[in-house]
Design an enzyme around this catalytic site. Structure first.
Site, PDB file in Angstrom:
ATOM      1  N   SER A  24      65.320 -37.169  43.616  1.00 46.54           N
ATOM      2  CA  SER A  24      64.260 -36.555  42.812  1.00 46.54           C
ATOM      3  C   SER A  24      64.667 -35.175  42.294  1.00 46.54           C
ATOM      4  O   SER A  24      64.653 -34.920  41.086  1.00 46.54           O
ATOM      5  CB  SER A  24      62.978 -36.430  43.647  1.00 46.54           C
ATOM      6  N   LYS A 196      58.142 -20.499  54.254  1.00 48.98           N
ATOM      7  CA  LYS A 196      57.865 -21.889  53.850  1.00 48.98           C
ATOM      8  C   LYS A 196      57.951 -22.796  55.066  1.00 48.98           C
ATOM      9  O   LYS A 196      57.134 -23.707  55.244  1.00 48.98           O
ATOM     10  CB  LYS A 196      58.878 -22.302  52.772  1.00 48.98           C
TER      11      LYS A 196
HETATM   12  P1  NAD Z   1      65.769 -37.636  47.547  1.00 48.44           P
HETATM   13  O1  NAD Z   1      65.829 -38.494  48.767  1.00 48.44           O
HETATM   14  O2  NAD Z   1      64.938 -38.080  46.387  1.00 48.44           O
HETATM   15  O3  NAD Z   1      67.237 -37.372  47.002  1.00 48.44           O
HETATM   16  C1  NAD Z   1      68.353 -37.164  47.819  1.00 48.44           C
HETATM   17  C2  NAD Z   1      69.506 -37.911  47.185  1.00 48.44           C
HETATM   18  O4  NAD Z   1      70.718 -37.553  47.868  1.00 48.44           O
HETATM   19  C3  NAD Z   1      69.389 -39.431  47.280  1.00 48.44           C
HETATM   20  O5  NAD Z   1      69.546 -39.984  45.992  1.00 48.44           O
HETATM   21  C4  NAD Z   1      70.555 -39.836  48.185  1.00 48.44           C
HETATM   22  O6  NAD Z   1      71.113 -41.096  47.850  1.00 48.44           O
HETATM   23  C5  NAD Z   1      71.532 -38.709  47.882  1.00 48.44           C
HETATM   24  N1  NAD Z   1      72.597 -38.560  48.875  1.00 48.44           N
HETATM   25  C6  NAD Z   1      72.498 -38.518  50.228  1.00 48.44           C
HETATM   26  N2  NAD Z   1      73.714 -38.415  50.794  1.00 48.44           N
HETATM   27  C7  NAD Z   1      74.603 -38.398  49.766  1.00 48.44           C
HETATM   28  C8  NAD Z   1      76.017 -38.316  49.718  1.00 48.44           C
HETATM   29  N3  NAD Z   1      76.767 -38.253  50.822  1.00 48.44           N
HETATM   30  N4  NAD Z   1      76.626 -38.327  48.506  1.00 48.44           N
HETATM   31  C9  NAD Z   1      75.886 -38.412  47.369  1.00 48.44           C
HETATM   32  N5  NAD Z   1      74.545 -38.491  47.361  1.00 48.44           N
HETATM   33  C10 NAD Z   1      73.898 -38.479  48.560  1.00 48.44           C
HETATM   34  O7  NAD Z   1      65.292 -36.212  48.047  1.00 48.44           O
HETATM   35  P2  NAD Z   1      64.525 -35.072  47.203  1.00 48.44           P
HETATM   36  O8  NAD Z   1      63.072 -35.360  47.196  1.00 48.44           O
HETATM   37  O9  NAD Z   1      65.225 -34.850  45.925  1.00 48.44           O
HETATM   38  O10 NAD Z   1      64.715 -33.821  48.186  1.00 48.44           O
HETATM   39  C11 NAD Z   1      65.913 -33.085  48.269  1.00 48.44           C
HETATM   40  C12 NAD Z   1      65.597 -31.810  49.047  1.00 48.44           C
HETATM   41  O11 NAD Z   1      64.682 -31.020  48.253  1.00 48.44           O
HETATM   42  C13 NAD Z   1      64.873 -32.082  50.377  1.00 48.44           C
HETATM   43  O12 NAD Z   1      65.290 -31.170  51.352  1.00 48.44           O
HETATM   44  C14 NAD Z   1      63.398 -31.862  50.031  1.00 48.44           C
HETATM   45  O13 NAD Z   1      62.618 -31.476  51.153  1.00 48.44           O
HETATM   46  C15 NAD Z   1      63.515 -30.733  49.019  1.00 48.44           C
HETATM   47  N6  NAD Z   1      62.378 -30.647  48.087  1.00 48.44           N
HETATM   48  C16 NAD Z   1      61.920 -31.770  47.451  1.00 48.44           C
HETATM   49  C17 NAD Z   1      60.861 -31.636  46.548  1.00 48.44           C
HETATM   50  C18 NAD Z   1      60.333 -32.832  45.777  1.00 48.44           C
HETATM   51  O14 NAD Z   1      59.303 -32.711  45.098  1.00 48.44           O
HETATM   52  N7  NAD Z   1      60.977 -33.985  45.814  1.00 48.44           N
HETATM   53  C19 NAD Z   1      60.271 -30.388  46.324  1.00 48.44           C
HETATM   54  C20 NAD Z   1      60.786 -29.260  46.981  1.00 48.44           C
HETATM   55  C21 NAD Z   1      61.838 -29.408  47.869  1.00 48.44           C
HETATM   56  O1  KPL Z   2      55.130 -27.795  51.070  1.00 46.21           O
HETATM   57  C1  KPL Z   2      54.224 -28.514  51.447  1.00 46.21           C
HETATM   58  C2  KPL Z   2      54.587 -29.906  51.825  1.00 46.21           C
HETATM   59  O2  KPL Z   2      53.758 -30.807  51.753  1.00 46.21           O
HETATM   60  O3  KPL Z   2      55.768 -30.088  52.196  1.00 46.21           O
HETATM   61  C3  KPL Z   2      52.835 -27.968  51.584  1.00 46.21           C
HETATM   62  C4  KPL Z   2      51.991 -28.443  50.412  1.00 46.21           C
HETATM   63  C5  KPL Z   2      52.878 -26.444  51.557  1.00 46.21           C
HETATM   64  C6  KPL Z   2      52.207 -28.379  52.854  1.00 46.21           C
HETATM   65  O4  KPL Z   2      52.920 -27.877  53.942  1.00 46.21           O
END
Ligand code: NAD
Ligand code: KPL
Length: 317
Positions: A24, A196
């Protein structure tokens, strides 16, 4: 919905942006950088993923009723081109291994932007590549995939980038500005990440254990308050006093503002995905133990969460 494909105006020459983890968040950054004309290269897990990606002919960014297909270049970790700038957008539990796979390709002046939630994975990655510069990021943007190689930009937000060693901002962050990726350089990135983490620890595990929206925690304010007291003490004990200021008030503000939403951990569990628990409440419990701070509520909630995940047959680390 209108769908169109886009080839972009190339902004050569400029060092390519490698994106490690095309999920994502990785796709959200990759598509916006590519749309602005930057040279973007996705690093996918293996040949099978690469073939599937080629079959889709690119990544699709969905914003409101618009969808745009961007034919971004892709490769596997064993490609030969050197890496100067890489966004690491894997989940916290995958980041260390993913970076190990590309470490030999990092050029001497390489920058890594580490976009993981929680704490612990960033430090592990930085220790693994001591000669590269690791920039830590905290994001309030929201994205999800509504299909393979499609990302929906679900929540406008902001990105804070910073150097835990307190160095100056890298020069190439202008690319983010030109790509419409809202960001700012934060001299206090560790404080932001701790804050956070504390918010997530006060809210996310409880929403899983009580099977509720964030707003459902209004029925559990005593537990939320007890957690906030312990988390505030932890932040102070870990030399992050600013991150502790008015923590409880902010937690309740977030619960109110996101009352209808399900936390990210709730959604992970609901979709039977592995959670980032070890980098959230797990990290907090370990930090408390390290400084000799008693955090009975935090510890109990973490243990209940482990038991709950185990009961559901999900990984508990
Ligand atoms: P996701 O699972 O959608 O994407 C992670 C990607 O990494 C997957 O496509 C997976 O196949 C790939 N991957 C894993 N190991 C790999 C490797 N060895 N080589 C190549 N690709 C590899 O996760 P996400 O939602 O994008 O989240 C990523 C980080 O961002 C997390 O820590 C999440 O908590 C943080 N985050 C996500 C959001 C959100 O809205 N999705 C918002 C803020 C923070
Ligand atoms: O970041 C969040 C999450 O859902 O991961 C909020 C909305 C702050 C809740 O902890």
């Amino acid at each position: 919905m209108s769908v169109h494909s886009f080839c972009g105006t190339s902004r050569q020459p400029s060092a390519p942006w490698h994106i490690l983890g095309a999920g994502s968040m990785g796709s959200l950054w990759a598509t916006r950088l590519a749309r602005a004309g930057y040279d973007v290269r996705l690093i996918l897990r293996d040949q099978a993923r690469l073939q599937a990606y080629h079959a889709a002919q690119g990544l699709t960014l969905v914003e409101g009723s618009n969808a745009i297909l961007l034919p971004i270049a892709a490769q596997t970790p064993d490609a030969a081109d050197p890496i100067t700038r890489v966004l690491v957008a894997c989940k916290a539990y995958d980041a260390e291994y993913a970076v190990a796979q590309i470490a030999h390709r990092l050029s001497p002046e390489a920058h890594l932007i580490l976009l993981q939630n929680g704490l612990g994975s960033q430090q592990a990655v930085a220790a693994q590549v001591p000669h590269a510069r690791c920039v830590f990021a905290s994001s309030t943007e929201g994205a999800f995939r509504d299909g393979d190689w499609r990302v929906v930009f679900a929540g406008q937000g902001h990105n804070w980038l910073g150097d835990p060693e307190q160095g100056a901002a890298p020069t190439r962050l202008d690319d983010l500005q030109h790509s419409g990726i809202r960001h700012e350089w934060s001299p206090t990135i560790m404080s932001r990440l701790w804050r956070k983490l504390a918010l997530n620890c006060a809210i996310n595990p409880l929403t899983v254990l009580h099977q509720c929206t964030n707003g459902g925690l209004k029925a559990h304010t005593q537990t939320v308050d007890a957690l906030c007291i312990e988390l505030s003490a932890l932040l102070v004990g870990c030399a992050q006093p600013e991150a502790a200021v008015n923590l409880s008030a902010e937690v309740h503000r977030v619960i109110d503002a996101t009352a209808q939403n399900y936390s990210s951990m709730y959604q992970d569990v609901a979709q039977r995905r592995r959670t980032e628990i070890s980098y959230l409440s797990g990290y907090a419990c370990q930090a408390a133990q390290r400084i000799g701070l008693d955090t009975p509520h935090l510890h109990a909630i973490h243990q209940q969460l482990i038991a709950h995940l185990t009961h559901l047959g999900l990984p508990s680390h």
